[in-house]
Scaffold this motif. Structure first.
Motif, PDB file in Angstrom:
ATOM      1  N   MET A  34       0.848  -1.193   0.000  1.00 18.81           N
ATOM      2  CA  MET A  34       0.000   0.000   0.000  1.00 18.81           C
ATOM      3  C   MET A  34       0.881   1.239   0.000  1.00 18.81           C
ATOM      4  SD  MET A  34      -3.004   1.434   0.159  1.00 18.81           S
ATOM      5  CE  MET A  34      -4.274   0.366   0.833  1.00 18.81           C
ATOM      6  N   VAL A  35       0.639   2.129  -0.937  1.00 19.14           N
ATOM      7  CA  VAL A  35       1.390   3.379  -0.989  1.00 19.14           C
ATOM      8  C   VAL A  35       0.488   4.546  -0.588  1.00 19.14           C
ATOM      9  CG1 VAL A  35       2.703   4.968  -2.427  1.00 19.14           C
ATOM     10  CG2 VAL A  35       2.864   2.521  -2.848  1.00 19.14           C
ATOM     11  N   PHE A  36       0.949   5.328   0.382  1.00 22.41           N
ATOM     12  CA  PHE A  36       0.288   6.598   0.709  1.00 22.41           C
ATOM     13  C   PHE A  36       0.973   7.686  -0.086  1.00 22.41           C
ATOM     14  CE2 PHE A  36      -2.607   6.117   4.319  1.00 22.41           C
ATOM     15  CZ  PHE A  36      -2.345   4.822   4.719  1.00 22.41           C
ATOM     16  N   VAL A  37       0.185   8.409  -0.853  1.00 20.28           N
ATOM     17  CA  VAL A  37       0.769   9.478  -1.655  1.00 20.28           C
ATOM     18  C   VAL A  37      -0.042  10.754  -1.466  1.00 20.28           C
ATOM     19  CG1 VAL A  37      -0.502   8.890  -3.775  1.00 20.28           C
ATOM     20  CG2 VAL A  37       1.731  10.014  -3.952  1.00 20.28           C
ATOM     21  N   GLY A  38       0.622  11.884  -1.624  1.00 19.65           N
ATOM     22  CA  GLY A  38      -0.063  13.167  -1.462  1.00 19.65           C
ATOM     23  C   GLY A  38       0.967  14.245  -1.193  1.00 19.65           C
ATOM     24  N   PRO A  39       0.563  15.500  -1.283  1.00 22.08           N
ATOM     25  CA  PRO A  39       1.509  16.602  -1.125  1.00 22.08           C
ATOM     26  C   PRO A  39       2.111  16.657   0.272  1.00 22.08           C
ATOM     27  CG  PRO A  39      -0.744  17.426  -1.210  1.00 22.08           C
ATOM     28  CD  PRO A  39      -0.807  15.961  -1.520  1.00 22.08           C
TER      29      PRO A  39
END
Ligand code: ADP
Ligand code: ADP
Length: 227
Positions: A34-39
């Protein structure tokens, strides 16, 4: 192995701080990447650090497998974490760095020896075992940091921007290596990045965060990311 569940997870720093994680609900399956991505600043690290037990949960629950871990200290959680800044012990050799976690847990000496060498071989750093961290390149250091995490065979792997200090070429190479490592270890991976390409190429699922909330969760081909 174990999955990780986040239930109505909230976090604010300090007594009257704003909520930086707001009602996050997510089931990460056993063996998933699972990858958490965001600014930057959207709450990815904070979420990961709560799973690791490095930050207190303000409200909600975290389960690792079937166990509610809210009050379980980091060392008692069956996890290993890799950071962007390697966090190697400068005065210890590569071998000692990799063995450290096992020594803390009073693992028998010959088992430590076997495990360190075996995992060093997997990561192709066997020839570096006697060196000190300062005698290694950035990529080699990151491999040692990975090695230190995998020797313990944790059920859950947590990685916080592990490649962001590497140059572009090495970053691309290490992406493949981490995906391969995950496949081989059959462990649950939670990986934090602000890099969309990294997220799309590495994750089996992607969780997009913004301002402390989950915006989308899905397979790379099913989520929409603004270019
Ligand atoms: P990154 O965005 O790469 O995770 P940061 O520079 O945001 O790194 O954070 C580095 C460290 O500083 C982390 O341990 C984080 O918890 C802490 N930190 C980040 N923002 C604040 C803040 N506003 N006040 C205090 N500590 C912070
Ligand atoms: P990301 O990992 O997505 O960059 P973080 O989880 O590091 O985001 O930060 C989320 C928010 O929480 C940011 O506004 C950051 O400044 C704040 N923050 C992070 N760590 C701390 C801290 N130790 N103390 C106070 N605020 C923090």
């Amino acid at each position: 192995m174990a999955g990780v569940s986040l239930r109505h997870l909230h976090k604010s720093y300090g007594k009257n701080g704003p909520l930086v994680v707001k009602d996050v609900n997510l089931d990460i399956e056993d063996g998933e990447f699972m990858v958490f991505v965001g600014p930057s600043g959207c709450g990815k690290s904070t979420t990961l650090r709560m799973v690791a037990g490095l930050e207190r949960v303000s409200q909600g629950e975290i389960y690792i497998g079937d166990e509610l871990v809210n009050n379980v200290p980091p060392k008692k959680r069956d996890i290993a974490m890799v950071f962007q800044n390697y966090a190697l012990y400068p005065n210890m050799s590569v071998f000692e760095n990799m063995a450290f976690g096992l020594r803390l847990r009073k693992t028998e000496k010959h088992l430590i020896d076997t495990s360190v060498k075996q995992n060093a071989r997997t990561l192709e750093i066997e020839h570096l075992l006697e060196r000190k961290p300062r005698q290694l390149s950035g990529g080699q250091r990151q491999r040692v940091a990975l090695g230190r995490a995998i020797v313990r065979h944790p059920k859950v792997f947590l990685m916080d921007e592990p490649l962001s200090n590497l140059d572009a070429r090495l970053r691309v190479q290490m992406r493949t290596e981490i995906v391969e490592l995950h496949r081989r270890l059959e462990t649950t991976m939670i990986y934090v990045t602000h890099d969309q390409t990294e997220a799309m190429t590495m994750g089996t699922r992607i969780c997009i965060m913004k301002d402390g909330v989950i915006q989308q969760v899905g397979a790379p081909e099913d989520v929409y990311m603004r270019p």
